[in-house]
Design a protein around this motif. Structure first.
Motif, PDB file in Angstrom:
ATOM      1  N   MET A 269     -12.669  13.747 -11.829  1.00 36.13           N
ATOM      2  CA  MET A 269     -11.550  12.852 -12.072  1.00 36.13           C
ATOM      3  C   MET A 269     -10.897  12.402 -10.750  1.00 36.13           C
ATOM      4  O   MET A 269     -10.538  11.250 -10.600  1.00 36.13           O
ATOM      5  CB  MET A 269     -10.533  13.560 -12.972  1.00 36.13           C
ATOM      6  N   LYS A 270     -10.748  13.340  -9.790  1.00 33.87           N
ATOM      7  CA  LYS A 270     -10.137  13.004  -8.505  1.00 33.87           C
ATOM      8  C   LYS A 270     -10.993  12.007  -7.743  1.00 33.87           C
ATOM      9  O   LYS A 270     -10.471  11.110  -7.079  1.00 33.87           O
ATOM     10  CB  LYS A 270      -9.919  14.261  -7.667  1.00 33.87           C
ATOM     11  N   ARG A 271     -12.308  12.165  -7.830  1.00 38.81           N
ATOM     12  CA  ARG A 271     -13.204  11.223  -7.140  1.00 38.81           C
ATOM     13  C   ARG A 271     -13.096   9.823  -7.726  1.00 38.81           C
ATOM     14  O   ARG A 271     -13.098   8.830  -7.004  1.00 38.81           O
ATOM     15  CB  ARG A 271     -14.650  11.703  -7.221  1.00 38.81           C
ATOM     16  N   ILE A 272     -13.001   9.738  -9.041  1.00 43.04           N
ATOM     17  CA  ILE A 272     -12.863   8.434  -9.704  1.00 43.04           C
ATOM     18  C   ILE A 272     -11.548   7.781  -9.285  1.00 43.04           C
ATOM     19  O   ILE A 272     -11.507   6.593  -8.950  1.00 43.04           O
ATOM     20  CB  ILE A 272     -12.956   8.582 -11.237  1.00 43.04           C
ATOM     21  N   ALA A 273     -10.473   8.574  -9.294  1.00 46.70           N
ATOM     22  CA  ALA A 273      -9.167   8.050  -8.893  1.00 46.70           C
ATOM     23  C   ALA A 273      -9.205   7.550  -7.445  1.00 46.70           C
ATOM     24  O   ALA A 273      -8.653   6.489  -7.131  1.00 46.70           O
ATOM     25  CB  ALA A 273      -8.093   9.114  -9.068  1.00 46.70           C
ATOM     26  N   ALA A 274      -9.886   8.309  -6.578  1.00 46.17           N
ATOM     27  CA  ALA A 274      -9.980   7.909  -5.167  1.00 46.17           C
ATOM     28  C   ALA A 274     -10.765   6.612  -5.027  1.00 46.17           C
ATOM     29  O   ALA A 274     -10.385   5.725  -4.246  1.00 46.17           O
ATOM     30  CB  ALA A 274     -10.615   9.022  -4.340  1.00 46.17           C
ATOM     31  N   ARG A 275     -11.860   6.459  -5.779  1.00 52.05           N
ATOM     32  CA  ARG A 275     -12.653   5.226  -5.714  1.00 52.05           C
ATOM     33  C   ARG A 275     -11.842   4.025  -6.193  1.00 52.05           C
ATOM     34  O   ARG A 275     -11.873   2.960  -5.575  1.00 52.05           O
ATOM     35  CB  ARG A 275     -13.929   5.369  -6.556  1.00 52.05           C
ATOM     36  N   ILE A 276     -11.127   4.202  -7.288  1.00 47.04           N
ATOM     37  CA  ILE A 276     -10.285   3.111  -7.805  1.00 47.04           C
ATOM     38  C   ILE A 276      -9.222   2.745  -6.778  1.00 47.04           C
ATOM     39  O   ILE A 276      -8.985   1.572  -6.504  1.00 47.04           O
ATOM     40  CB  ILE A 276      -9.644   3.509  -9.159  1.00 47.04           C
ATOM     41  N   TRP A 277      -8.602   3.762  -6.204  1.00 46.71           N
ATOM     42  CA  TRP A 277      -7.545   3.545  -5.201  1.00 46.71           C
ATOM     43  C   TRP A 277      -8.078   2.717  -4.017  1.00 46.71           C
ATOM     44  O   TRP A 277      -7.437   1.768  -3.580  1.00 46.71           O
ATOM     45  CB  TRP A 277      -7.008   4.892  -4.726  1.00 46.71           C
ATOM     46  N   HIS A 278      -9.245   3.051  -3.540  1.00 48.99           N
ATOM     47  CA  HIS A 278      -9.824   2.328  -2.407  1.00 48.99           C
ATOM     48  C   HIS A 278     -10.226   0.904  -2.774  1.00 48.99           C
ATOM     49  O   HIS A 278     -10.162   0.006  -1.927  1.00 48.99           O
ATOM     50  CB  HIS A 278     -11.027   3.091  -1.830  1.00 48.99           C
ATOM     51  N   ARG A 279     -10.603   0.681  -3.995  1.00 52.43           N
ATOM     52  CA  ARG A 279     -11.043  -0.651  -4.416  1.00 52.43           C
ATOM     53  C   ARG A 279      -9.891  -1.613  -4.674  1.00 52.43           C
ATOM     54  O   ARG A 279     -10.079  -2.827  -4.566  1.00 52.43           O
ATOM     55  CB  ARG A 279     -11.902  -0.555  -5.672  1.00 52.43           C
ATOM     56  N   ILE A 280      -8.722  -1.120  -5.034  1.00 50.64           N
ATOM     57  CA  ILE A 280      -7.629  -2.039  -5.391  1.00 50.64           C
ATOM     58  C   ILE A 280      -7.016  -2.734  -4.172  1.00 50.64           C
ATOM     59  O   ILE A 280      -6.355  -3.741  -4.318  1.00 50.64           O
ATOM     60  CB  ILE A 280      -6.529  -1.352  -6.225  1.00 50.64           C
ATOM     61  N   GLY A 281      -7.225  -2.194  -2.999  1.00 50.59           N
ATOM     62  CA  GLY A 281      -6.762  -2.878  -1.788  1.00 50.59           C
ATOM     63  C   GLY A 281      -5.321  -2.583  -1.419  1.00 50.59           C
ATOM     64  O   GLY A 281      -4.529  -2.109  -2.225  1.00 50.59           O
ATOM     65  N   GLY A 282      -5.011  -2.911  -0.186  1.00 51.62           N
ATOM     66  CA  GLY A 282      -3.734  -2.568   0.418  1.00 51.62           C
ATOM     67  C   GLY A 282      -2.504  -3.113  -0.275  1.00 51.62           C
ATOM     68  O   GLY A 282      -1.531  -2.401  -0.480  1.00 51.62           O
ATOM     69  N   ARG A 283      -2.506  -4.391  -0.635  1.00 51.38           N
ATOM     70  CA  ARG A 283      -1.313  -5.005  -1.219  1.00 51.38           C
ATOM     71  C   ARG A 283      -0.930  -4.354  -2.545  1.00 51.38           C
ATOM     72  O   ARG A 283       0.230  -4.009  -2.764  1.00 51.38           O
ATOM     73  CB  ARG A 283      -1.550  -6.493  -1.397  1.00 51.38           C
ATOM     74  N   LEU A 284      -1.885  -4.158  -3.413  1.00 57.98           N
ATOM     75  CA  LEU A 284      -1.605  -3.517  -4.695  1.00 57.98           C
ATOM     76  C   LEU A 284      -1.286  -2.029  -4.496  1.00 57.98           C
ATOM     77  O   LEU A 284      -0.423  -1.484  -5.181  1.00 57.98           O
ATOM     78  CB  LEU A 284      -2.786  -3.686  -5.653  1.00 57.98           C
ATOM     79  N   GLN A 285      -1.952  -1.394  -3.540  1.00 59.55           N
ATOM     80  CA  GLN A 285      -1.635   0.007  -3.235  1.00 59.55           C
ATOM     81  C   GLN A 285      -0.162   0.147  -2.849  1.00 59.55           C
ATOM     82  O   GLN A 285       0.536   1.024  -3.354  1.00 59.55           O
ATOM     83  CB  GLN A 285      -2.501   0.532  -2.085  1.00 59.55           C
ATOM     84  N   TRP A 286       0.301  -0.712  -1.953  1.00 58.29           N
ATOM     85  CA  TRP A 286       1.691  -0.642  -1.516  1.00 58.29           C
ATOM     86  C   TRP A 286       2.650  -0.899  -2.670  1.00 58.29           C
ATOM     87  O   TRP A 286       3.685  -0.248  -2.784  1.00 58.29           O
ATOM     88  CB  TRP A 286       1.946  -1.633  -0.378  1.00 58.29           C
ATOM     89  N   ARG A 287       2.327  -1.830  -3.527  1.00 56.74           N
ATOM     90  CA  ARG A 287       3.197  -2.133  -4.681  1.00 56.74           C
ATOM     91  C   ARG A 287       3.288  -0.922  -5.612  1.00 56.74           C
ATOM     92  O   ARG A 287       4.367  -0.560  -6.068  1.00 56.74           O
ATOM     93  CB  ARG A 287       2.659  -3.349  -5.421  1.00 56.74           C
ATOM     94  N   LEU A 288       2.161  -0.289  -5.876  1.00 56.92           N
ATOM     95  CA  LEU A 288       2.159   0.900  -6.736  1.00 56.92           C
ATOM     96  C   LEU A 288       2.947   2.050  -6.100  1.00 56.92           C
ATOM     97  O   LEU A 288       3.703   2.744  -6.783  1.00 56.92           O
ATOM     98  CB  LEU A 288       0.729   1.338  -7.045  1.00 56.92           C
ATOM     99  N   LEU A 289       2.767   2.245  -4.790  1.00 60.52           N
ATOM    100  CA  LEU A 289       3.539   3.279  -4.097  1.00 60.52           C
ATOM    101  C   LEU A 289       5.037   2.989  -4.153  1.00 60.52           C
ATOM    102  O   LEU A 289       5.850   3.881  -4.379  1.00 60.52           O
ATOM    103  CB  LEU A 289       3.090   3.402  -2.642  1.00 60.52           C
ATOM    104  N   TRP A 290       5.395   1.717  -3.985  1.00 58.36           N
ATOM    105  CA  TRP A 290       6.802   1.319  -4.034  1.00 58.36           C
ATOM    106  C   TRP A 290       7.394   1.613  -5.408  1.00 58.36           C
ATOM    107  O   TRP A 290       8.495   2.141  -5.513  1.00 58.36           O
ATOM    108  CB  TRP A 290       6.931  -0.166  -3.689  1.00 58.36           C
ATOM    109  N   LEU A 291       6.655   1.309  -6.456  1.00 58.81           N
ATOM    110  CA  LEU A 291       7.144   1.547  -7.817  1.00 58.81           C
ATOM    111  C   LEU A 291       7.237   3.036  -8.147  1.00 58.81           C
ATOM    112  O   LEU A 291       8.115   3.455  -8.897  1.00 58.81           O
ATOM    113  CB  LEU A 291       6.228   0.850  -8.832  1.00 58.81           C
TER     114      LEU A 291
END
Length: 155
Positions: free
Chosen positions: A1-23
């Motif tokens: 499960m952690k590997r899948i989450a990590a792959r998804i995280w890397h694929r969504i890209g920086g802008r969406l990553q930052w938005r999710l972290l902000w929320l």
């Protein structure tokens, strides 16, 4: 499960990553204080209009604005509240844990300007020797003022 989450995280890209972290994380205001000293070592204290009547005296203080460094906040707040110009020096306090506020304080040295208070916020501005502070001083400001500004600590 952690590997899948990590792959998804890397694929969504920086802008969406930052938005999710902000929320997902709490938001904080940052209160910034300047311990402004003149050439004689006296400290600038302000009698604040909006502070409690029992503790109206304190250092120049305000909130950081978006995109502003904390040092820029010190310069802006001192200029807005007093008309004075300062050079910011050493970081002397960084604290958190007070509701949704972090607090930062810097030593600062007077470099110029003409003392004139912003009457909406400030009732009075005066220079005090560190050993002769007024009644009604914010207790959290006292150790910042009484702190020894020795070699390497000057603004």
């Amino acid at each position: 499960m952690k590997r899948i989450a990590a792959r998804i995280w890397h694929r969504i890209g920086g802008r969406l990553q930052w938005r999710l972290l902000w929320l997902a994380n709490p938001k904080f205001m940052v209160g910034v204080t300047g311990v402004v000293r003149d050439a004689d070592g006296s400290v600038l204290l302000l009698r604040h209009r909006m502070w409690r009547e029992a503790r109206p005296w304190g250092l120049p203080t305000g909130y950081a604005k978006k995109g502003e460094t904390f040092q820029e906040t010190v310069v802006r707040e001192v200029r807005e509240e007093t008309g004075l110009e300062v050079r910011v020096g050493e970081l002397v306090r960084l604290t958190s844990g007070y509701r949704l506020r972090a607090e930062v304080a810097y030593e600062a040295r007077l470099t110029g300007g003409t003392l004139r208070v912003a009457p909406l916020e400030i009732l009075e501005a005066r220079w005090f020797a560190p050993g002769d502070l007024p009644e009604g001083l914010q207790e959290s400001h006292r150790p910042l003022i009484e702190r020894e500004a020795g070699p390497g600590r000057n603004a």
